[in-house]
Design a protein around this motif. Sequence first.
Motif, PDB file in Angstrom:
ATOM      1  N   CYS A  53      74.840  -8.343  32.466  1.00 25.41           N
ATOM      2  CA  CYS A  53      75.354  -8.064  33.803  1.00 25.41           C
ATOM      3  C   CYS A  53      74.768  -9.067  34.791  1.00 25.41           C
ATOM      4  CB  CYS A  53      75.056  -6.628  34.228  1.00 25.41           C
ATOM      5  SG  CYS A  53      73.351  -6.111  34.050  1.00 25.41           S
ATOM      6  N   ASP A  54      75.562  -9.412  35.777  1.00 26.96           N
ATOM      7  CA  ASP A  54      75.174 -10.387  36.791  1.00 26.96           C
ATOM      8  C   ASP A  54      74.681  -9.640  38.025  1.00 26.96           C
ATOM      9  OD1 ASP A  54      74.904 -12.408  38.626  1.00 26.96           O
ATOM     10  OD2 ASP A  54      76.984 -13.068  38.551  1.00 26.96           O
ATOM     11  N   LEU A  55      73.394  -9.755  38.347  1.00 29.49           N
ATOM     12  CA  LEU A  55      72.833  -9.041  39.490  1.00 29.49           C
ATOM     13  C   LEU A  55      73.484  -9.469  40.799  1.00 29.49           C
ATOM     14  CD1 LEU A  55      69.010  -9.059  38.621  1.00 29.49           C
ATOM     15  CD2 LEU A  55      70.740  -7.326  38.081  1.00 29.49           C
ATOM     16  N   VAL A  56      73.881 -10.734  40.890  1.00 32.71           N
ATOM     17  CA  VAL A  56      74.521 -11.223  42.118  1.00 32.71           C
ATOM     18  C   VAL A  56      75.895 -10.583  42.281  1.00 32.71           C
ATOM     19  CG1 VAL A  56      75.338 -13.255  43.363  1.00 32.71           C
ATOM     20  CG2 VAL A  56      73.254 -13.397  41.976  1.00 32.71           C
ATOM     21  N   ALA A  57      76.659 -10.514  41.202  1.00 31.56           N
ATOM     22  CA  ALA A  57      77.980  -9.887  41.268  1.00 31.56           C
ATOM     23  C   ALA A  57      77.870  -8.417  41.643  1.00 31.56           C
ATOM     24  CB  ALA A  57      78.705 -10.044  39.928  1.00 31.56           C
ATOM     25  N   ILE A  58      76.854  -7.727  41.105  1.00 28.80           N
ATOM     26  CA  ILE A  58      76.653  -6.319  41.457  1.00 28.80           C
ATOM     27  C   ILE A  58      76.307  -6.193  42.935  1.00 28.80           C
ATOM     28  CG2 ILE A  58      75.236  -4.270  41.042  1.00 28.80           C
ATOM     29  CD1 ILE A  58      74.862  -5.277  38.166  1.00 28.80           C
ATOM     30  N   ALA A  59      75.434  -7.067  43.436  1.00 31.11           N
ATOM     31  CA  ALA A  59      75.054  -7.028  44.850  1.00 31.11           C
ATOM     32  C   ALA A  59      76.257  -7.226  45.755  1.00 31.11           C
ATOM     33  CB  ALA A  59      73.991  -8.084  45.133  1.00 31.11           C
ATOM     34  N   ARG A  60      77.189  -8.065  45.330  1.00 25.94           N
ATOM     35  CA  ARG A  60      78.367  -8.342  46.176  1.00 25.94           C
ATOM     36  C   ARG A  60      79.327  -7.164  46.256  1.00 25.94           C
ATOM     37  NH1 ARG A  60      77.977 -13.430  47.767  1.00 25.94           N
ATOM     38  NH2 ARG A  60      76.954 -14.981  46.418  1.00 25.94           N
ATOM     39  N   THR A  61      79.178  -6.173  45.370  1.00 28.56           N
ATOM     40  CA  THR A  61      80.055  -5.002  45.441  1.00 28.56           C
ATOM     41  C   THR A  61      79.616  -4.036  46.530  1.00 28.56           C
ATOM     42  OG1 THR A  61      78.769  -3.682  43.843  1.00 28.56           O
ATOM     43  CG2 THR A  61      80.465  -5.159  42.960  1.00 28.56           C
ATOM     44  N   VAL A  62      78.359  -4.152  47.026  1.00 29.60           N
ATOM     45  CA  VAL A  62      77.850  -3.196  48.005  1.00 29.60           C
ATOM     46  C   VAL A  62      78.610  -3.282  49.328  1.00 29.60           C
ATOM     47  CG1 VAL A  62      75.842  -2.458  49.326  1.00 29.60           C
ATOM     48  CG2 VAL A  62      75.603  -3.067  46.927  1.00 29.60           C
ATOM     49  N   PRO A  63      78.818  -4.475  49.927  1.00 27.24           N
ATOM     50  CA  PRO A  63      79.604  -4.523  51.161  1.00 27.24           C
ATOM     51  C   PRO A  63      81.033  -4.028  50.962  1.00 27.24           C
ATOM     52  CG  PRO A  63      78.394  -6.573  50.852  1.00 27.24           C
ATOM     53  CD  PRO A  63      78.274  -5.795  49.580  1.00 27.24           C
ATOM     54  N   SER A 109      71.296  -3.919  60.067  1.00 25.02           N
ATOM     55  CA  SER A 109      71.421  -5.173  59.325  1.00 25.02           C
ATOM     56  C   SER A 109      70.619  -5.064  58.030  1.00 25.02           C
ATOM     57  CB  SER A 109      70.916  -6.341  60.174  1.00 25.02           C
ATOM     58  OG  SER A 109      70.927  -7.544  59.433  1.00 25.02           O
ATOM     59  N   VAL A 110      71.266  -5.360  56.913  1.00 30.79           N
ATOM     60  CA  VAL A 110      70.624  -5.276  55.609  1.00 30.79           C
ATOM     61  C   VAL A 110      70.847  -6.590  54.867  1.00 30.79           C
ATOM     62  CG1 VAL A 110      70.536  -4.075  53.393  1.00 30.79           C
ATOM     63  CG2 VAL A 110      70.997  -2.785  55.487  1.00 30.79           C
ATOM     64  N   THR A 111      69.776  -7.135  54.322  1.00 32.96           N
ATOM     65  CA  THR A 111      69.867  -8.354  53.523  1.00 32.96           C
ATOM     66  C   THR A 111      69.486  -8.032  52.084  1.00 32.96           C
ATOM     67  OG1 THR A 111      69.319  -9.786  55.401  1.00 32.96           O
ATOM     68  CG2 THR A 111      69.028 -10.713  53.204  1.00 32.96           C
ATOM     69  N   ILE A 112      70.356  -8.399  51.145  1.00 31.86           N
ATOM     70  CA  ILE A 112      70.085  -8.225  49.725  1.00 31.86           C
ATOM     71  C   ILE A 112      69.782  -9.593  49.141  1.00 31.86           C
ATOM     72  CG2 ILE A 112      70.972  -7.434  47.503  1.00 31.86           C
ATOM     73  CD1 ILE A 112      72.871  -5.598  49.011  1.00 31.86           C
ATOM     74  N   ARG A 113      68.561  -9.767  48.645  1.00 30.43           N
ATOM     75  CA  ARG A 113      68.163 -11.029  48.019  1.00 30.43           C
ATOM     76  C   ARG A 113      68.062 -10.822  46.508  1.00 30.43           C
ATOM     77  NH1 ARG A 113      64.232 -10.539  52.188  1.00 30.43           N
ATOM     78  NH2 ARG A 113      64.764 -11.772  54.022  1.00 30.43           N
ATOM     79  N   ILE A 123      65.433  -7.929  42.832  1.00 30.47           N
ATOM     80  CA  ILE A 123      66.332  -7.575  43.926  1.00 30.47           C
ATOM     81  C   ILE A 123      65.485  -7.080  45.087  1.00 30.47           C
ATOM     82  CG2 ILE A 123      68.228  -6.107  44.680  1.00 30.47           C
ATOM     83  CD1 ILE A 123      69.053  -5.840  41.738  1.00 30.47           C
ATOM     84  N   GLU A 124      65.696  -7.650  46.267  1.00 33.00           N
ATOM     85  CA  GLU A 124      65.013  -7.203  47.471  1.00 33.00           C
ATOM     86  C   GLU A 124      66.047  -6.710  48.468  1.00 33.00           C
ATOM     87  OE1 GLU A 124      62.599 -10.280  49.077  1.00 33.00           O
ATOM     88  OE2 GLU A 124      61.454 -10.594  47.223  1.00 33.00           O
ATOM     89  N   VAL A 125      65.822  -5.533  49.017  1.00 30.95           N
ATOM     90  CA  VAL A 125      66.705  -4.980  50.047  1.00 30.95           C
ATOM     91  C   VAL A 125      65.882  -4.849  51.322  1.00 30.95           C
ATOM     92  CG1 VAL A 125      68.174  -3.061  50.738  1.00 30.95           C
ATOM     93  CG2 VAL A 125      68.101  -3.774  48.332  1.00 30.95           C
TER      94      VAL A 125
END
Length: 207
Positions: A53-63, A109-113, A123-125
């Motif tokens: 699984c791609d952590l970046v792709a998963i993060a992009r589903t949140v917005p 404002s939330v930043t996901i790194r 993963i940092e939120v």
Amino acid sequence: FAEPIRDGSLPAEETSQYFDRIETLATGLVDLADAVQRSERVLTNARLERERCDLVAIARTVPEAGTDADVTIDAPDAVAIRSDRDAIQLVLEELVENAVAHTDRATPSVTIRVRSTGDGGRIEVADDGPGIPPEERAVLLEGEETPVRHGSGVGLWLVYWTVTRLGGDLSFEERKPRGSVVIVDLPDFGTSSRLGPTDTGSLLWSR
């Protein structure tokens, strides 16, 4: 709260306050039921998945999930590990929802790194809210509630349990000038020997 309203024993100005309390409690129960339903597979299955699984792709589903926050993704093109995609998505959604629920901003404002750590992913939120109280962080990191020290909601507990089942580590930092950063370190089960999705669920209740 409903009984005094039904009995008509309250002054008019207090009745509206009781209605507000009923609405707040009912909304909280609905949110709790929704969180439990979404986490059922992750927290009750004897085994979790070990899929790429791609952590970046998963993060992009949140917005895309329709959150009320202004979400920014700070990540490379991809960070791939072998783990359980649904469990990771649950962690991210709960962390963002927790930031939104406890904000004092009109639009939080939330930043996901997302970063690779060599043997897994981080993963940092980070949010710009009032921060997570130290006593709540301590309860989560120690994995135990007491009558005088307890967490304020189920969301962060779901994060703790899920990260534990994934064999990961949960930590917290303060964000400058304000806010908090929740850090989730996850192992790659394609390369790591750390205990994780092969466990039988015992880590769900103890660390």
